[in-house]
Design a protein around this motif. Sequence first.
Motif, PDB file in Angstrom:
ATOM      1  N   LEU A 165       0.839  -1.195   0.000  1.00 44.69           N
ATOM      2  CA  LEU A 165       0.000   0.000   0.000  1.00 44.69           C
ATOM      3  C   LEU A 165       0.876   1.248   0.000  1.00 44.69           C
ATOM      4  O   LEU A 165       2.046   1.194   0.388  1.00 44.69           O
ATOM      5  N   GLY A 166       0.294   2.367  -0.384  1.00 45.28           N
ATOM      6  CA  GLY A 166       0.981   3.633  -0.204  1.00 45.28           C
ATOM      7  C   GLY A 166       0.813   4.099   1.228  1.00 45.28           C
ATOM      8  O   GLY A 166      -0.161   3.753   1.899  1.00 45.28           O
ATOM      9  N   ASN A 167       1.780   4.870   1.731  1.00 43.81           N
ATOM     10  CA  ASN A 167       1.628   5.463   3.059  1.00 43.81           C
ATOM     11  C   ASN A 167       0.331   6.265   3.119  1.00 43.81           C
ATOM     12  O   ASN A 167      -0.157   6.753   2.086  1.00 43.81           O
ATOM     13  N   GLU A 168      -0.212   6.440   4.293  1.00 48.08           N
ATOM     14  CA  GLU A 168      -1.511   7.106   4.418  1.00 48.08           C
ATOM     15  C   GLU A 168      -1.456   8.567   4.001  1.00 48.08           C
ATOM     16  O   GLU A 168      -2.482   9.146   3.638  1.00 48.08           O
ATOM     17  N   PRO A 171      -1.781  10.043  -1.574  1.00 46.09           N
ATOM     18  CA  PRO A 171      -3.169   9.885  -2.017  1.00 46.09           C
ATOM     19  C   PRO A 171      -3.594   8.435  -2.253  1.00 46.09           C
ATOM     20  O   PRO A 171      -4.647   8.018  -1.775  1.00 46.09           O
ATOM     21  N   VAL A 172      -2.773   7.645  -2.954  1.00 48.13           N
ATOM     22  CA  VAL A 172      -3.180   6.256  -3.210  1.00 48.13           C
ATOM     23  C   VAL A 172      -3.283   5.471  -1.903  1.00 48.13           C
ATOM     24  O   VAL A 172      -4.088   4.538  -1.782  1.00 48.13           O
ATOM     25  N   GLY A 173      -2.498   5.863  -0.894  1.00 49.94           N
ATOM     26  CA  GLY A 173      -2.590   5.234   0.416  1.00 49.94           C
ATOM     27  C   GLY A 173      -3.889   5.603   1.114  1.00 49.94           C
ATOM     28  O   GLY A 173      -4.529   4.757   1.750  1.00 49.94           O
ATOM     29  N   SER A 174      -4.292   6.858   0.983  1.00 51.55           N
ATOM     30  CA  SER A 174      -5.560   7.303   1.581  1.00 51.55           C
ATOM     31  C   SER A 174      -6.737   6.578   0.942  1.00 51.55           C
ATOM     32  O   SER A 174      -7.673   6.142   1.634  1.00 51.55           O
ATOM     33  N   TYR A 175      -6.691   6.445  -0.387  1.00 55.11           N
ATOM     34  CA  TYR A 175      -7.759   5.724  -1.076  1.00 55.11           C
ATOM     35  C   TYR A 175      -7.774   4.254  -0.639  1.00 55.11           C
ATOM     36  O   TYR A 175      -8.843   3.653  -0.480  1.00 55.11           O
ATOM     37  N   SER A 176      -6.589   3.681  -0.432  1.00 52.74           N
ATOM     38  CA  SER A 176      -6.490   2.281  -0.007  1.00 52.74           C
ATOM     39  C   SER A 176      -7.126   2.084   1.365  1.00 52.74           C
ATOM     40  O   SER A 176      -7.868   1.124   1.593  1.00 52.74           O
ATOM     41  N   VAL A 177      -6.808   2.994   2.293  1.00 51.24           N
ATOM     42  CA  VAL A 177      -7.391   2.917   3.642  1.00 51.24           C
ATOM     43  C   VAL A 177      -8.912   3.035   3.568  1.00 51.24           C
ATOM     44  O   VAL A 177      -9.642   2.318   4.272  1.00 51.24           O
ATOM     45  N   GLU A 178      -9.396   3.912   2.708  1.00 48.36           N
ATOM     46  CA  GLU A 178     -10.842   4.078   2.543  1.00 48.36           C
ATOM     47  C   GLU A 178     -11.482   2.774   2.065  1.00 48.36           C
ATOM     48  O   GLU A 178     -12.523   2.349   2.588  1.00 48.36           O
ATOM     49  N   ILE A 179     -10.857   2.125   1.083  1.00 45.09           N
ATOM     50  CA  ILE A 179     -11.400   0.866   0.549  1.00 45.09           C
ATOM     51  C   ILE A 179     -11.403  -0.218   1.622  1.00 45.09           C
ATOM     52  O   ILE A 179     -12.424  -0.897   1.842  1.00 45.09           O
TER      53      ILE A 179
END
Length: 283
Positions: A165-168, A171-179
């Motif tokens: 994952l990307g770090n929080e 942006p891609v990390g934030s989207y990952s956490v959301e998913i």
Amino acid sequence: MKRRALILGSLALSASLLLSACGGSAASSQAASASSEAVASSAAASSEASGESVQLTVFAAASLTETLNEIAEQYKTVAPNVELVFNFDSSGTLKTQIEEGADCDLFLSAAQKQMNALQDEDLINTNTRVDLLENKVVLAVPEGNPADIQSFEDIGTDRCKRIALGNEDVPVGSYSVEILTNLGILDELESGNKMTYGSNVKEVTTQVKEAAADCGIVYATDAFSAGLETVDQATAEECSPVIYPAALTASTEHADEAQAFLDYLTTDDAAAIFTSVGFAMVK
């Protein structure tokens, strides 16, 4: 004679309307082409006005690396006096660099959050801000998919031993956490120590490509550019829209050239490159 004149007038009007209808599509196409040419001409005029070479510094999300480098080659024929210098990294890192006073003329972010923060600090020219592109978030796997991951739901099963994952703050990390939060498996992954992180989306794709992880959450465009297999795409219920805003910085000393390049990124020529890897132009 009056009756004949009326008939001839009616026939002429019908012919005119028919020609107008037939030419509508062509006119629309010509208008789009003319618009593209007008932007290119404006960029060339801006470049030539000074008569000297201008170095334009563009900070852009790492996921734009391939497309902007290709567009830069194309732009050389449009504005030969403009030298484009790119700084590609996570939008969070780029935001911090701008806040710390780094030289930057134009900023392209992979999320609204970073651009909003700079706007709140009066570090961008708000009048130039536009929503440029839309991306998608996907689940990518290494070649051959050895863990047989088929969906986001599989991340929470025994099939997945490690996910990249990307770090929080990326942006891609934030989207990952959301998913993962919406799927109800984030806490389980954290407690199971299943996650490995990258400081930007390119680091995540590298981990997946090298099979250092069973899967990774990345942008569709980065999966395409890295030649990764994608097995699932986040739905609107799982993930917020991924919009890329762009704006001139408040400190730019090359506003005309920066605006000309930003305008060029909205033309059909630039759009063809963006869409070829999976971006969608924001209308």
